[in-house]
Motif scaffolding. Structure first.
Motif, PDB file in Angstrom:
ATOM      1  N   TYR A  70     -71.817 -31.452 -11.132  1.00  0.00           N
ATOM      2  CA  TYR A  70     -72.189 -29.996 -10.688  1.00  0.00           C
ATOM      3  C   TYR A  70     -70.793 -29.226 -11.058  1.00  0.00           C
ATOM      4  O   TYR A  70     -69.932 -29.726 -10.600  1.00  0.00           O
ATOM      5  CB  TYR A  70     -72.877 -29.767  -9.326  1.00  0.00           C
ATOM      6  CG  TYR A  70     -74.067 -30.506  -9.503  1.00  0.00           C
ATOM      7  CD1 TYR A  70     -74.277 -31.891  -8.655  1.00  0.00           C
ATOM      8  CD2 TYR A  70     -75.368 -29.792  -9.765  1.00  0.00           C
ATOM      9  CE1 TYR A  70     -75.416 -32.540  -8.619  1.00  0.00           C
ATOM     10  CE2 TYR A  70     -76.615 -30.583  -9.711  1.00  0.00           C
ATOM     11  CZ  TYR A  70     -76.613 -31.910  -9.342  1.00  0.00           C
ATOM     12  OH  TYR A  70     -77.853 -32.575  -8.700  1.00  0.00           O
ATOM     13  N   LEU A 118     -69.395 -25.312 -10.161  1.00  0.00           N
ATOM     14  CA  LEU A 118     -69.792 -24.083  -9.265  1.00  0.00           C
ATOM     15  C   LEU A 118     -68.655 -22.906  -9.449  1.00  0.00           C
ATOM     16  O   LEU A 118     -67.592 -23.407  -9.618  1.00  0.00           O
ATOM     17  CB  LEU A 118     -69.938 -24.505  -7.745  1.00  0.00           C
ATOM     18  CG  LEU A 118     -70.744 -25.766  -7.411  1.00  0.00           C
ATOM     19  CD1 LEU A 118     -70.320 -26.943  -7.365  1.00  0.00           C
ATOM     20  CD2 LEU A 118     -71.480 -25.717  -6.109  1.00  0.00           C
ATOM     21  N   TYR A 151     -67.066 -19.695  -7.043  1.00  0.00           N
ATOM     22  CA  TYR A 151     -66.773 -19.167  -5.684  1.00  0.00           C
ATOM     23  C   TYR A 151     -66.192 -17.744  -5.810  1.00  0.00           C
ATOM     24  O   TYR A 151     -65.121 -17.638  -6.944  1.00  0.00           O
ATOM     25  CB  TYR A 151     -66.225 -19.957  -4.826  1.00  0.00           C
ATOM     26  CG  TYR A 151     -66.836 -21.358  -4.387  1.00  0.00           C
ATOM     27  CD1 TYR A 151     -66.911 -22.467  -5.249  1.00  0.00           C
ATOM     28  CD2 TYR A 151     -67.550 -21.326  -3.005  1.00  0.00           C
ATOM     29  CE1 TYR A 151     -67.641 -23.409  -4.668  1.00  0.00           C
ATOM     30  CE2 TYR A 151     -68.311 -22.441  -2.691  1.00  0.00           C
ATOM     31  CZ  TYR A 151     -68.495 -23.467  -3.457  1.00  0.00           C
ATOM     32  OH  TYR A 151     -69.008 -24.639  -3.082  1.00  0.00           O
ATOM     33  N   PHE A 175     -70.053 -19.036  -2.012  1.00  0.00           N
ATOM     34  CA  PHE A 175     -70.526 -19.603  -3.240  1.00  0.00           C
ATOM     35  C   PHE A 175     -71.482 -18.529  -3.963  1.00  0.00           C
ATOM     36  O   PHE A 175     -72.106 -17.771  -3.609  1.00  0.00           O
ATOM     37  CB  PHE A 175     -71.480 -20.638  -2.810  1.00  0.00           C
ATOM     38  CG  PHE A 175     -72.436 -21.044  -3.746  1.00  0.00           C
ATOM     39  CD1 PHE A 175     -73.729 -21.002  -3.676  1.00  0.00           C
ATOM     40  CD2 PHE A 175     -71.883 -21.985  -4.860  1.00  0.00           C
ATOM     41  CE1 PHE A 175     -74.573 -21.680  -4.731  1.00  0.00           C
ATOM     42  CE2 PHE A 175     -72.766 -22.460  -5.934  1.00  0.00           C
ATOM     43  CZ  PHE A 175     -74.130 -22.243  -5.722  1.00  0.00           C
ATOM     44  N   SER A 198     -74.084 -21.764  -9.734  1.00  0.00           N
ATOM     45  CA  SER A 198     -73.570 -23.278 -10.077  1.00  0.00           C
ATOM     46  C   SER A 198     -74.599 -23.811 -11.141  1.00  0.00           C
ATOM     47  O   SER A 198     -75.485 -22.866 -11.601  1.00  0.00           O
ATOM     48  CB  SER A 198     -74.063 -24.446  -8.963  1.00  0.00           C
ATOM     49  OG  SER A 198     -75.456 -24.188  -8.681  1.00  0.00           O
ATOM     50  N   ASP A 227     -68.263 -30.561  -8.612  1.00  0.00           N
ATOM     51  CA  ASP A 227     -68.748 -31.517  -7.372  1.00  0.00           C
ATOM     52  C   ASP A 227     -69.188 -32.778  -7.873  1.00  0.00           C
ATOM     53  O   ASP A 227     -70.228 -32.982  -8.645  1.00  0.00           O
ATOM     54  CB  ASP A 227     -69.968 -30.916  -6.939  1.00  0.00           C
ATOM     55  CG  ASP A 227     -70.296 -31.335  -5.241  1.00  0.00           C
ATOM     56  OD1 ASP A 227     -70.727 -30.651  -4.627  1.00  0.00           O
ATOM     57  OD2 ASP A 227     -69.839 -32.604  -5.105  1.00  0.00           O
TER      58      ASP A 227
END
Lengths: 110, 114
Positions: free
Chosen positions: A32, A34, A36, A46, A49, A93
């Motif tokens: 994953y 993402l 921010y 956040f 994603s 992630d």
């Protein structure tokens, strides 16, 4: 060994135009990705994603693109607004570990 | 309100004086983590915890300890702080790791070690 790189420390964009923030990664095993957003004196928030099995994810004004062959991730903000001025971090992630880039400071000029 | 609470927000201490930064989340998240933010280096992971009594080192664990005795709390302990630990610290939690849920971050603790 920096696995996630944001090569542009800063970016200035006119209000209403598109902001494009870029991120490169080295490890193909990430599941994953993402983004921010961080304002001064606050913790990161956040934003959006994308799974490694997709190449695009859209949420309102924010779209994230994933180019797996180039190991490149980008965030598009359209149209850009002054309230979008912040530091943006990309992150990956993988199992047990989240790795952040060094951040890009976006300034949206009214 | 769903949140991650860190205390204190600001702390100035002297070299060698043990300190603890507390972190608590009210979202029943399994995964918690500590990061430090330094200019030009982004957010670097110190320690993380996948669940109660399960902790592991991140990228920069030297000089730090953590514990996870309860699901909601994840304190960061500096047994003998040194000036190179002067930084902005963030605690974060998420429902589970290796997912697209994203972290919820605390507001940060600015630590100065003199």
């Amino acid at each position: 060994d920096q696995q996630v790189k944001q090569n542009s420390p800063s970016l200035s964009v006119q209000e209403g135009r598109i902001s494009i923030l870029n991120c490169d990664y080295t490890n193909s095993m990430f599941d994953y990705f993402l983004w921010y957003k961080k304002y001064p004196a606050e913790g990161p928030t956040f934003l959006i994603s994308i799974s490694s099995i997709k190449d695009k994810n859209e949420d309102g004004r924010f779209t994230v693109f994933l180019n797996k062959s180039a190991k490149h991730l980008s965030l598009h903000i359209v149209p850009s607004q002054p309230g979008d001025s912040a530091v943006y971090f990309c992150a990956t992630d993988g199992y047990q570990k989240v790795t952040f880039g060094t951040g890009t400071k976006l300034q949206v000029i009214p | 309100e769903a949140q991650v609470t860190q205390n204190p927000r600001y702390l100035i201490t002297v070299t060698g004086k043990k300190l603890t930064v507390t972190c608590s989340q009210n979202m029943n998240h399994e995964y918690m983590s500590w990061y430090r933010q330094d200019p030009g280096l982004g957010l670097r992971q110190i320690y993380y915890s996948m669940n109660v009594e399960v902790t592991d080192k991140g990228d920069v664990p030297e000089g730090y300890k953590v514990s996870r005795k309860e699901k909601r709390n994840f304190p960061l302990i500096l047994e003998s702080p040194s000036p190179n630990q002067t930084s902005l610290y963030f605690c974060a939690s998420t429902l589970r790791g290796n997912s697209n849920y994203g972290y919820t971050f605390g507001s940060g603790t600015r630590l100065t070690v003199v």
